[in-house]
Design an enzyme around this catalytic site. Structure first.
Site, PDB file in Angstrom:
ATOM      1  N   VAL A  92       0.851  -1.192   0.000  1.00 14.10           N
ATOM      2  CA  VAL A  92       0.000   0.000   0.000  1.00 14.10           C
ATOM      3  C   VAL A  92       0.885   1.240   0.000  1.00 14.10           C
ATOM      4  CG1 VAL A  92      -1.877  -1.200   1.153  1.00 14.10           C
ATOM      5  CG2 VAL A  92      -0.224   0.078   2.513  1.00 14.10           C
ATOM      6  N   GLU A 163      11.286  -3.229  -2.773  1.00 18.31           N
ATOM      7  CA  GLU A 163      11.231  -3.280  -4.231  1.00 18.31           C
ATOM      8  C   GLU A 163      12.232  -2.286  -4.816  1.00 18.31           C
ATOM      9  OE1 GLU A 163       9.266  -5.507  -6.170  1.00 18.31           O
ATOM     10  OE2 GLU A 163      11.033  -4.714  -7.175  1.00 18.31           O
ATOM     11  N   PHE A 164      13.038  -2.737  -5.752  1.00 16.64           N
ATOM     12  CA  PHE A 164      14.017  -1.836  -6.372  1.00 16.64           C
ATOM     13  C   PHE A 164      13.680  -1.512  -7.819  1.00 16.64           C
ATOM     14  CE2 PHE A 164      16.473  -3.915  -2.943  1.00 16.64           C
ATOM     15  CZ  PHE A 164      16.880  -2.784  -2.251  1.00 16.64           C
ATOM     16  N   LYS A 218      16.855  -0.049   1.577  1.00 14.50           N
ATOM     17  CA  LYS A 218      15.994   0.534   0.554  1.00 14.50           C
ATOM     18  C   LYS A 218      16.112   2.057   0.557  1.00 14.50           C
ATOM     19  CE  LYS A 218      12.895   1.340  -2.458  1.00 14.50           C
ATOM     20  NZ  LYS A 218      11.665   0.850  -2.982  1.00 14.50           N
ATOM     21  N   CYS A 274       9.623   7.989  -5.100  1.00 19.89           N
ATOM     22  CA  CYS A 274      10.550   7.402  -4.117  1.00 19.89           C
ATOM     23  C   CYS A 274      11.640   8.335  -3.603  1.00 19.89           C
ATOM     24  CB  CYS A 274      11.206   6.174  -4.708  1.00 19.89           C
ATOM     25  SG  CYS A 274      10.102   4.764  -4.753  1.00 19.89           S
TER      26      CYS A 274
HETATM   27  C1  UDX Z   1      13.734   4.825  -8.233  1.00 22.63           C
HETATM   28  C2  UDX Z   1      14.853   3.774  -8.083  1.00 22.63           C
HETATM   29  O1  UDX Z   1      15.671   3.784  -9.270  1.00 22.63           O
HETATM   30  C3  UDX Z   1      14.257   2.388  -7.853  1.00 22.63           C
HETATM   31  O2  UDX Z   1      15.282   1.431  -7.639  1.00 22.63           O
HETATM   32  C4  UDX Z   1      13.343   2.452  -6.637  1.00 22.63           C
HETATM   33  O3  UDX Z   1      12.727   1.214  -6.418  1.00 22.63           O
HETATM   34  C5  UDX Z   1      12.281   3.528  -6.821  1.00 22.63           C
HETATM   35  O4  UDX Z   1      12.897   4.784  -7.096  1.00 22.63           O
HETATM   36  P1  UDX Z   1      12.083   5.580 -10.165  1.00 22.63           P
HETATM   37  O5  UDX Z   1      11.662   6.665  -9.233  1.00 22.63           O
HETATM   38  O6  UDX Z   1      11.035   4.784 -10.843  1.00 22.63           O
HETATM   39  O7  UDX Z   1      13.008   4.526  -9.401  1.00 22.63           O
HETATM   40  O8  UDX Z   1      12.970   6.237 -11.334  1.00 22.63           O
HETATM   41  P2  UDX Z   1      14.520   6.521 -11.590  1.00 22.63           P
HETATM   42  O9  UDX Z   1      14.874   5.953 -12.901  1.00 22.63           O
HETATM   43  O10 UDX Z   1      15.376   6.141 -10.452  1.00 22.63           O
HETATM   44  O11 UDX Z   1      14.536   8.110 -11.781  1.00 22.63           O
HETATM   45  C6  UDX Z   1      14.205   9.000 -10.721  1.00 22.63           C
HETATM   46  C7  UDX Z   1      14.328  10.439 -11.173  1.00 22.63           C
HETATM   47  O12 UDX Z   1      15.688  10.805 -11.372  1.00 22.63           O
HETATM   48  C8  UDX Z   1      13.615  10.737 -12.496  1.00 22.63           C
HETATM   49  O13 UDX Z   1      12.938  11.977 -12.403  1.00 22.63           O
HETATM   50  C9  UDX Z   1      14.744  10.796 -13.496  1.00 22.63           C
HETATM   51  O14 UDX Z   1      14.438  11.596 -14.606  1.00 22.63           O
HETATM   52  C10 UDX Z   1      15.854  11.401 -12.653  1.00 22.63           C
HETATM   53  N1  UDX Z   1      17.204  11.080 -13.144  1.00 22.63           N
HETATM   54  C11 UDX Z   1      17.662   9.789 -13.140  1.00 22.63           C
HETATM   55  C12 UDX Z   1      18.020  12.097 -13.607  1.00 22.63           C
HETATM   56  O15 UDX Z   1      17.640  13.261 -13.622  1.00 22.63           O
HETATM   57  N2  UDX Z   1      19.281  11.792 -14.046  1.00 22.63           N
HETATM   58  C13 UDX Z   1      19.767  10.513 -14.046  1.00 22.63           C
HETATM   59  O16 UDX Z   1      20.929  10.321 -14.458  1.00 22.63           O
HETATM   60  C14 UDX Z   1      18.921   9.481 -13.588  1.00 22.63           C
HETATM   61  P1  ADP Z   2       2.917   2.305  -4.808  1.00 18.52           P
HETATM   62  O1  ADP Z   2       3.675   3.193  -5.773  1.00 18.52           O
HETATM   63  O2  ADP Z   2       3.612   2.192  -3.479  1.00 18.52           O
HETATM   64  O3  ADP Z   2       2.533   0.983  -5.383  1.00 18.52           O
HETATM   65  P2  ADP Z   2       0.178   3.270  -5.216  1.00 18.52           P
HETATM   66  O4  ADP Z   2      -0.465   4.487  -4.638  1.00 18.52           O
HETATM   67  O5  ADP Z   2       0.374   3.171  -6.695  1.00 18.52           O
HETATM   68  O6  ADP Z   2       1.561   3.100  -4.434  1.00 18.52           O
HETATM   69  O7  ADP Z   2      -0.650   1.965  -4.787  1.00 18.52           O
HETATM   70  C1  ADP Z   2      -1.066   1.670  -3.494  1.00 18.52           C
HETATM   71  C2  ADP Z   2      -2.460   1.039  -3.554  1.00 18.52           C
HETATM   72  O8  ADP Z   2      -2.798   0.537  -2.259  1.00 18.52           O
HETATM   73  C3  ADP Z   2      -3.589   1.987  -3.944  1.00 18.52           C
HETATM   74  O9  ADP Z   2      -4.226   1.514  -5.119  1.00 18.52           O
HETATM   75  C4  ADP Z   2      -4.555   1.978  -2.730  1.00 18.52           C
HETATM   76  O10 ADP Z   2      -5.914   2.006  -3.110  1.00 18.52           O
HETATM   77  C5  ADP Z   2      -4.218   0.635  -2.081  1.00 18.52           C
HETATM   78  N1  ADP Z   2      -4.555   0.553  -0.643  1.00 18.52           N
HETATM   79  C6  ADP Z   2      -4.213   1.406   0.343  1.00 18.52           C
HETATM   80  N2  ADP Z   2      -4.664   0.954   1.546  1.00 18.52           N
HETATM   81  C7  ADP Z   2      -5.306  -0.214   1.313  1.00 18.52           C
HETATM   82  C8  ADP Z   2      -5.997  -1.193   2.152  1.00 18.52           C
HETATM   83  N3  ADP Z   2      -6.094  -1.049   3.478  1.00 18.52           N
HETATM   84  N4  ADP Z   2      -6.542  -2.276   1.552  1.00 18.52           N
HETATM   85  C9  ADP Z   2      -6.444  -2.433   0.200  1.00 18.52           C
HETATM   86  N5  ADP Z   2      -5.811  -1.574  -0.622  1.00 18.52           N
HETATM   87  C10 ADP Z   2      -5.248  -0.475  -0.094  1.00 18.52           C
END
Ligand code: UDX
Ligand code: ADP
Length: 460
Positions: A92, A163-164, A218, A274
């Site tokens: 969630v 999750e990465f 993480k 993130c």
């Molecule tokens: C990140 C982590 O990479 C991932 O491992 C973690 O689980 C979640 O957060 P994400 O947010 O999906 O993933 O995208 P990411 O590719 O890491 O990019 C993050 C931001 O940094 C983006 O806005 C991207 O445009 C920016 N970025 C990335 C740069 O500006 N320059 C770079 O060289 C790399």
């Molecule tokens: P993430 O990027 O962490 O996956 P999201 O906002 O995309 O986050 O997804 C989280 C999901 O969890 C949402 O779709 C939300 O409706 C759901 N959620 C939150 N609380 C509960 C709960 N108690 N039971 C079931 N689903 C839930």
């Protein structure tokens, strides 16, 4: 070791949806049910038109097609899924708190706590509970205490399995992870989860640690990645002042194998769900242990990122003779990076907000983001009325509609298609002088200058 036959995942979002789809794809003998309170989201996961899945990720449609209905199910029956499952993933959302203690920094754990209470209420047999959402360190302890104190006397083992995956490459990252991290206290529970990943991940890439190391890793992984982006963005400003070119600097330092080439692309600023959230969490945790120097050190990564977004907006205003009032500025891109429809914390939102303060007329085109989402993002900031946001911002489905008669173009997301546009034709369509502000250093600078654009890119 307990053999897992049924998995439930609470939360069908960006993390839960793709991760469970791949786990189900690679473990056809395990029944995987993804549940969410949001009926619309579940309906979208069950759509027959696979181009309409709630999340856009390259390759995700094929995975869903293979597993859905076979051993992958999406449902709103949260309690039913918990009841049946041997293992429950919690995916969630954990947004930054917008109220009370830790407002603006700490993670809001109310959704996690609700899940824990629901699991405790429903569970009639032993369960393994896996934290998938990114959580502050020691959340597992809180989870354990709620489960044990409100449960029906059954045994809960808590694992942390952060999750990465990165958005836009989620399926590839899940299929070929650099590592899978599993933290826990009970070796048997850890092995149950190891076995699920072993279906497709080489054993040496599955790392096991104690719970707290896993939770902290993480946050630290994201903090280090974001720090690299802020570091190169800091250098981009210096490049602009000195005549160096930030791409050349990145290439030069990235060839040092100790530094490496990745995450050194200067940009208008990092976004996504993130990086900022996790660093703020790290800062909050450090402060809560009175580690002021540690907290200040990591906070600087955020401060620099905010500076970069503002700096880009200021650059646009100054270059356009210190006024953008009434001028049409075409925004190419709104998502926080290419190949995703996610806009959370996207730099585009903040750059737009600053230009709107100056009464610019923005026309936004993004290949995957809807108009409703763009207005929602701006309204969420509460900088001005939602009527004013609609008066000043237009969203179009055809990029050329954004570009016609525009005074300037701003590139906010590095979508590949922007590079392929007919820039010669665009030059004819735009007002003169025709400004291009490239926040991603994406376009062909030489070509654009040849075509007589006033071209400005981050870091040169
Ligand atoms: C990140 C982590 O990479 C991932 O491992 C973690 O689980 C979640 O957060 P994400 O947010 O999906 O993933 O995208 P990411 O590719 O890491 O990019 C993050 C931001 O940094 C983006 O806005 C991207 O445009 C920016 N970025 C990335 C740069 O500006 N320059 C770079 O060289 C790399
Ligand atoms: P993430 O990027 O962490 O996956 P999201 O906002 O995309 O986050 O997804 C989280 C999901 O969890 C949402 O779709 C939300 O409706 C759901 N959620 C939150 N609380 C509960 C709960 N108690 N039971 C079931 N689903 C839930």
């Amino acid at each position: 070791m307990k053999e897992i036959k049924k998995i439930a995942c609470i939360g069908a979002g960006y993390v839960g949806g793709p991760t469970m789809s791949v786990i189900a794809q690679k473990n056809p003998h395990i029944q995987v049910t993804v549940v969410d309170l949001n009926q619309e989201r579940i309906d979208d996961w069950n759509t027959t038109d696979l181009s309409q899945l709630p999340i856009y990720e390259p390759g995700l449609d094929d995975v869903v097609k293979e597993a859905r209905g076979r051993n992958l199910f999406f449902s709103t029956d949260v309690e039913g899924a918990i009841d049946e499952a041997d293992m429950i993933f919690i995916s969630v959302n954990t947004p930054t708190k917008t109220y009370g203690k830790g407002k603006g920094q700490a993670a809001d754990l109310k959704y996690i706590e609700l899940c824990a209470r629901q699991i405790a209420k429903v569970a009639k047999g032993d369960k393994i509970v896996v934290e998938k959402s990114t959580l502050p360190v020691r959340t597992a302890a809180a989870l354990k205490s709620i489960l044990d104190d409100t449960g029906n006397g059954v045994n809960f083992d808590i694992l942390s399995n952060p999750e990465f995956l990165a958005e836009g490459t989620a399926v590839a990252d899940l299929h070929h992870p650099d590592r899978v991290l599993i933290g826990g206290e009970n070796e048997e529970a850890i092995q149950s989860l190891v076995q699920i990943y072993e279906a497709w991940v080489p054993r040496e890439r599955i790392l096991t640690t104690n719970l707290w190391s896993s939770e902290l890793s993480k946050l630290v992984a994201n903090a280090f990645l974001a720090q690299r982006v802020s570091s190169i963005n800091a250098i981009s400003e210096l490049c602009e002042a000195t005549g160096a070119n930030v791409d050349e600097v990145s290439r030069a330092i990235g060839h040092d194998s100790r530094i490496g080439p990745k995450f050194l692309k200067a940009s208008v600023g990092f976004g996504g769900s993130c990086f900022q959230k996790d660093i703020l969490n790290l800062v909050y945790i450090a402060r809560s242990y009175n580690l002021t120097a540690v907290a200040d050190y990591w906070e600087q990564v955020i401060i620099l990122n905010d500076h970069q977004k503002l700096r880009f907006a200021e650059r646009i205003i100054q270059t356009m003779y210190n006024t953008v009032n009434g001028k049409k500025i075409a925004f190419l891109g709104w998502a926080f990076k290419k190949d995703t429809n996610d806009t959370r914390e996207s730099a585009a939102i903040y750059v737009a907000d600053h230009l709107l303060d100056e009464e610019a007329q923005l026309v936004v085109y993004d290949p995957k983001v809807t108009a409703e989402q763009i207005y929602r993002d701006l309204d969420y900031l509460k900088t001005r009325s939602s009527a004013d946001n609609r008066r000043l911002v237009t969203v179009v489905n055809d990029p050329y509609e954004a570009l016609i008669d525009a005074h300037a173009v701003a590139v906010l997301t590095e979508w590949d298609e922007f590079r392929k546009y007919d820039w010669m034709e665009i030059k004819q369509m735009m007002k003169k002088p025709s400004f291009v502000f490239d926040g991603r250093k994406l376009l062909d600078a030489k070509l654009l200058r040849q075509l007589n654009f006033e071209y400005y890119a981050i870091g040169e």
